[in-house]
Structures are given as structure tokens and as C-alpha cells.
Design an enzyme around this catalytic site. Structure first.
Site, short mmCIF file in Angstrom:
data_model
loop_
_atom_site.label_atom_id
_atom_site.label_comp_id
_atom_site.label_asym_id
_atom_site.label_seq_id
_atom_site.Cartn_x
_atom_site.Cartn_y
_atom_site.Cartn_z
N GLY A 191 60.52 49.58 53.33
CA GLY A 191 61.73 50.40 53.18
C GLY A 191 61.61 51.36 52.02
O GLY A 191 62.59 51.60 51.30
N ALA A 192 60.41 51.94 51.85
CA ALA A 192 60.14 52.74 50.64
C ALA A 192 60.32 54.24 50.86
O ALA A 192 59.89 55.05 50.04
CB ALA A 192 58.72 52.45 50.14
N ASP B 201 58.58 48.72 61.49
CA ASP B 201 59.87 48.03 61.45
C ASP B 201 59.60 46.58 61.05
O ASP B 201 58.94 45.84 61.78
CB ASP B 201 60.50 48.09 62.85
CG ASP B 201 61.83 47.37 62.95
OD1 ASP B 201 62.14 46.56 62.06
OD2 ASP B 201 62.55 47.62 63.93
N VAL B 202 60.13 46.17 59.90
CA VAL B 202 59.79 44.84 59.38
C VAL B 202 60.39 43.70 60.22
O VAL B 202 60.03 42.54 60.01
CB VAL B 202 60.21 44.66 57.90
CG1 VAL B 202 59.44 45.60 57.01
CG2 VAL B 202 61.71 44.80 57.71
N ASN C 224 61.62 45.02 50.30
CA ASN C 224 62.78 45.81 49.88
C ASN C 224 63.63 46.29 51.06
O ASN C 224 64.83 46.51 50.90
CB ASN C 224 62.28 47.01 49.07
CG ASN C 224 63.35 48.05 48.86
OD1 ASN C 224 64.21 47.91 48.00
ND2 ASN C 224 63.32 49.11 49.67
N SER D 262 70.63 40.61 46.76
CA SER D 262 71.82 41.37 46.34
C SER D 262 72.83 40.40 45.75
O SER D 262 72.89 39.24 46.17
CB SER D 262 72.46 42.05 47.56
OG SER D 262 73.75 42.51 47.23
N TYR E 212 75.34 40.96 56.05
CA TYR E 212 74.55 41.36 54.88
C TYR E 212 74.56 40.23 53.83
O TYR E 212 73.51 39.84 53.32
CB TYR E 212 75.14 42.64 54.31
CG TYR E 212 74.40 43.23 53.13
CD1 TYR E 212 73.19 43.90 53.32
CD2 TYR E 212 74.90 43.13 51.83
CE1 TYR E 212 72.52 44.46 52.24
CE2 TYR E 212 74.23 43.68 50.76
CZ TYR E 212 73.04 44.35 50.95
OH TYR E 212 72.37 44.89 49.89
N ALA F 121 75.13 37.06 54.27
CA ALA F 121 74.38 35.90 54.77
C ALA F 121 72.87 36.15 54.66
O ALA F 121 72.11 35.27 54.23
CB ALA F 121 74.76 35.63 56.23
N LYS G 108 71.28 38.13 52.62
CA LYS G 108 70.82 38.20 51.22
C LYS G 108 70.84 36.83 50.55
O LYS G 108 70.00 36.53 49.70
CB LYS G 108 71.66 39.22 50.45
CG LYS G 108 71.45 40.66 50.91
CD LYS G 108 70.03 41.13 50.65
CE LYS G 108 69.79 42.57 51.06
NZ LYS G 108 68.42 43.03 50.74
P1 NAP Z 1 68.61 52.62 51.41
O1 NAP Z 1 68.84 53.78 50.54
O2 NAP Z 1 69.41 52.48 52.65
O3 NAP Z 1 67.04 52.55 51.77
C1 NAP Z 1 66.55 51.52 52.57
C2 NAP Z 1 65.35 52.03 53.33
O4 NAP Z 1 64.86 50.96 54.16
C3 NAP Z 1 65.68 53.20 54.25
O5 NAP Z 1 64.73 54.24 54.12
C4 NAP Z 1 65.64 52.55 55.64
O6 NAP Z 1 65.25 53.44 56.67
C5 NAP Z 1 64.56 51.50 55.44
N1 NAP Z 1 64.64 50.50 56.50
C6 NAP Z 1 65.75 50.07 57.15
N2 NAP Z 1 65.42 49.18 58.10
C7 NAP Z 1 64.07 49.06 58.06
C8 NAP Z 1 63.15 48.31 58.81
N3 NAP Z 1 63.56 47.52 59.82
N4 NAP Z 1 61.85 48.41 58.53
C9 NAP Z 1 61.43 49.23 57.54
N5 NAP Z 1 62.25 49.99 56.80
C10 NAP Z 1 63.57 49.90 57.05
O7 NAP Z 1 68.82 51.27 50.58
P2 NAP Z 1 68.67 50.97 49.00
O8 NAP Z 1 69.99 51.11 48.38
O9 NAP Z 1 67.50 51.69 48.45
O10 NAP Z 1 68.39 49.41 49.07
C11 NAP Z 1 67.08 48.87 49.06
C12 NAP Z 1 67.20 47.36 49.07
O11 NAP Z 1 67.98 46.95 47.96
C13 NAP Z 1 67.91 46.82 50.31
O12 NAP Z 1 67.34 45.59 50.70
C14 NAP Z 1 69.33 46.60 49.82
O13 NAP Z 1 70.00 45.62 50.56
C15 NAP Z 1 69.07 46.17 48.40
N6 NAP Z 1 70.22 46.37 47.52
C16 NAP Z 1 70.69 47.62 47.26
C17 NAP Z 1 71.78 47.77 46.41
C18 NAP Z 1 72.36 49.11 46.06
O14 NAP Z 1 73.37 49.16 45.35
N7 NAP Z 1 71.76 50.21 46.50
C19 NAP Z 1 72.38 46.64 45.86
C20 NAP Z 1 71.88 45.39 46.15
C21 NAP Z 1 70.78 45.27 46.97
P3 NAP Z 1 66.42 54.02 57.63
O15 NAP Z 1 67.41 54.70 56.74
O16 NAP Z 1 65.68 54.90 58.57
O17 NAP Z 1 67.05 52.84 58.32
#
Ligand code: NAP
Length: 255
Positions: free
Chosen positions: A14-15, A64-65, A91, A146, A160, A162, A164
Site C-alpha cells: 500500500g505504498a 492486491d495483498v 501497511n 490503528s 476496520y 475488527a 486492526k
Molecule cells: P491511504 O492514504 O488510503 O493509502 C493506502 C494505500 O493502500 C492506497 O494507495 C491504497 O490503494 C492501497 N491499498 C488498498 N488496498 C490495497 C490492497 N488490497 N493491496 C495493496 N494496496 C492496497 O491510507 P493511509 O492513511 O496512508 O494508511 C496506511 C495504513 O495506516 C492503513 O493500514 C491504515 O489503516 C493505517 N492507519 C492510518 C491512519 C491515518 O490516520 N491515516 C491511522 C491509523 C492507521 P487504493 O487507494 O487504490 O485502494
């Protein structure tokens, strides 16, 4: 403290944007060769190109993970390109929004499949490679959970929460089972960060005011503040840490 990752090979899922992008770029700056995974091939390419143009090493893989077949492709890409694998950062994550009474079964399944099963599949596949091939040097797995899964349930995000919470439980057992192979497994529990995932909520003044009230440091986190903790967990500086769950949230859930 030595934070160099020179010569190490890392996969970050998810980078293509958000936390994952900053994690991938930070590991690359520290010397790692990075496999930039994202569901969206253009985003993965964009981040890999940024790393290359900054003088780092990266390849983009669209996988897709939640699919075992695609996870195998992702792990093989690292070994074909650089012949080794040292670091996995789980991630990738999604966050469907719906009250439980209306939550669609498909959305529940998809969220658990991406967030939790994806973490399991990638940890199992990378764990096998690290256990079999890295007999001297072991390996590192860092998971991104999270606060929603630990201390602070998020409104209308039951799947979400559940998924996490599941990551935290899975990661602890993973740490125990992988320890004999020298593979360390730790989990970061972020609070609220400025990424595309929180973009809609950040447009809402009421939500922003509540977050600011609840966060003693009085602001949301910056992606670099997660990436720096990931770097520490990937480095020899954290050599005695495994099975740890580390909250990075500006004090939001402290008791
Ligand atoms: P984000 O901006 O939505 O980025 C996540 C990335 O993962 C997106 O590019 C997405 O692609 C990709 N992705 C989604 N499904 C995937 C799959 N099946 N296989 C491979 N890649 C996939 O999220 P973020 O805020 O950076 O969050 C990153 C991680 O941190 C997540 O696990 C999130 O739950 C966790 N987190 C974030 C926050 C926060 O405040 N931002 C807080 C707590 C935890 P698409 O957009 O194309 O789906």
C-alpha cells in the site's frame, strides 16, 4: 544509533500514497532497496520513480495483498530483482464506512481480507523466505494497526476496528513463532494522520475540533512521524524489540 539499511531489501504494501509512500521513501533514503506495492499500478510507479530520481533503489509492483497469488508475485519480485528479502512492512489498508446495522457483508469481507488476511498472507510468505534463506541475519516485519483496533473505536467503522484489533493479536503470535528464526515482528498503532485516508474527515470542522480536543499535542500526525518509527523498528537500534505494540498518536489514547 545506526539507522542504516544499506543493502537490505524491503517490501512496503500500500505504498502508492499516504503513510506507505513516506515509509517506502524513508527506507530507501536509509539505503534499502524497496519494492513499492500498491493496488493502483500508476501510484506504485510514481513512488518508485520518486525514489529512483532521489538516488535510491526501487521497483513498482501492483499486487492486491488480499490475494495469495498476487502476494506470491510480490515476494518473488523482490527475490528476482535483488535476490534477497529482509524487511516487510504490512501497511496496505482500507476503511469502509457504515453503521453496523447497514454494513454490507461484502464490505466486511473486503476489509478483513485486505487489512487482516493481507497481513497474514504477506507475513507467512515473507516469513518462509526469511526463515529458510536468512539463517544468519533473520528478518523484520512491521505491521500498521490503528488506535481504532486497540483503545479508540471509530464511529461506523466496525470492520476496520475488527481488522486492526486482529492485526495486533496476530502479530504477537507471529513474533513468538518467528523469534527462533531471528525474525522480529512489531506493530505500530497510529492515531490520526494527514493522509488521503483522512482527507474527507479533515474537511469537517466539527471532526477536526474534536480531534484537536482529544489530542494533547494539539495536531494530527505527519506521515514522516510514522515512517521514522518504522525505520527505527527496521534498524539494529531496535534489536531487542519483538512482539511490541507501539502507539504513535500525539497522546490521544493515553490513560
Ligand atoms: P491511504 O492514504 O488510503 O493509502 C493506502 C494505500 O493502500 C492506497 O494507495 C491504497 O490503494 C492501497 N491499498 C488498498 N488496498 C490495497 C490492497 N488490497 N493491496 C495493496 N494496496 C492496497 O491510507 P493511509 O492513511 O496512508 O494508511 C496506511 C495504513 O495506516 C492503513 O493500514 C491504515 O489503516 C493505517 N492507519 C492510518 C491512519 C491515518 O490516520 N491515516 C491511522 C491509523 C492507521 P487504493 O487507494 O487504490 O485502494
Amino acid at each position: 544509533m545506526n539507522l542504516s539499511l544499506d543493502g537490505k531489501v524491503a517490501i512496503v504494501t500500500g505504498a502508492g500514497q499516504g503513510l506507505g509512500e513516506t515509509i517506502a521513501r524513508t527506507l530507501a533514503t536509509a539505503g534499502a532497496h524497496v519494492v513499492v506495492d500498491d493496488l493502483n499500478p500508476d501510484r506504485a510507479e510514481r513512488v518508485a520513480k520518486k525514489i529512483l530520481s532521489a538516488g535510491g533503489q526501487a521497483i513498482a509492483v501492483a499486487a492486491d495483498v488480499s490475494s495469495k497469488f498476487q502476494c506470491v508475485k510480490l515476494v518473488e519480485a523482490a527475490r528476482i530483482e535483488w535476490g534477497r528479502l529482509d524487511i516487510l512492512v504490512n501497511n496496505a489498508g482500507i476503511e469502509p464506512v457504515s453503521p453496523i446495522l447497514k454494513l454490507d457483508e461484502w464490505d466486511w469481507d473486503r476489509c478483513i481480507d485486505v487489512n487482516l488476511k493481507g497481513t497474514f498472507l504477506m507475513s507467512q510468505l515473507c516469513g518462509r523466505v526469511m526463515a529458510e534463506e536468512n539463517q544468519e541475519r533473520g528478518g523484520i516485519i512491521v505491521n500498521i494497526s490503528s488506535i481504532a483496533g486497540v483503545e479508540s473505536p471509530l464511529m461506523h467503522r466496525a470492520a476496520y476496528c475488527a481488522s486492526k484489533a486482529g492485526i495486533v493479536g496476530f502479530a504477537r503470535e507471529c513474533a513468538r513463532e518467528f523469534a527462533p528464526y531471528g525474525i522480529r515482528v512489531n506493530t505500530i498503532v497510529p492515531g490520526v494522520f494527514e493522509t488521503p485516508m483522512t482527507e474527507n474527515a479533515r474537511q469537517n470542522p466539527e471532526i477536526m475540533a474534536r480531534w484537536k480536543r482529544e489530542i494533547p499535542l494539539d495536531r494530527l500526525g505527519y506521515p514522516q512521524e510514522i515512517a521514522d518509527v518504522v525505520l527505527f523498528l527496521c534498524s539494529p537500534g531496535s534489536s531487542y524489540m519483538t512482539g511490541s505494540t507501539i502507539t504513535v498518536d500525539g497522546g490521544k489514547v493515553m490513560r
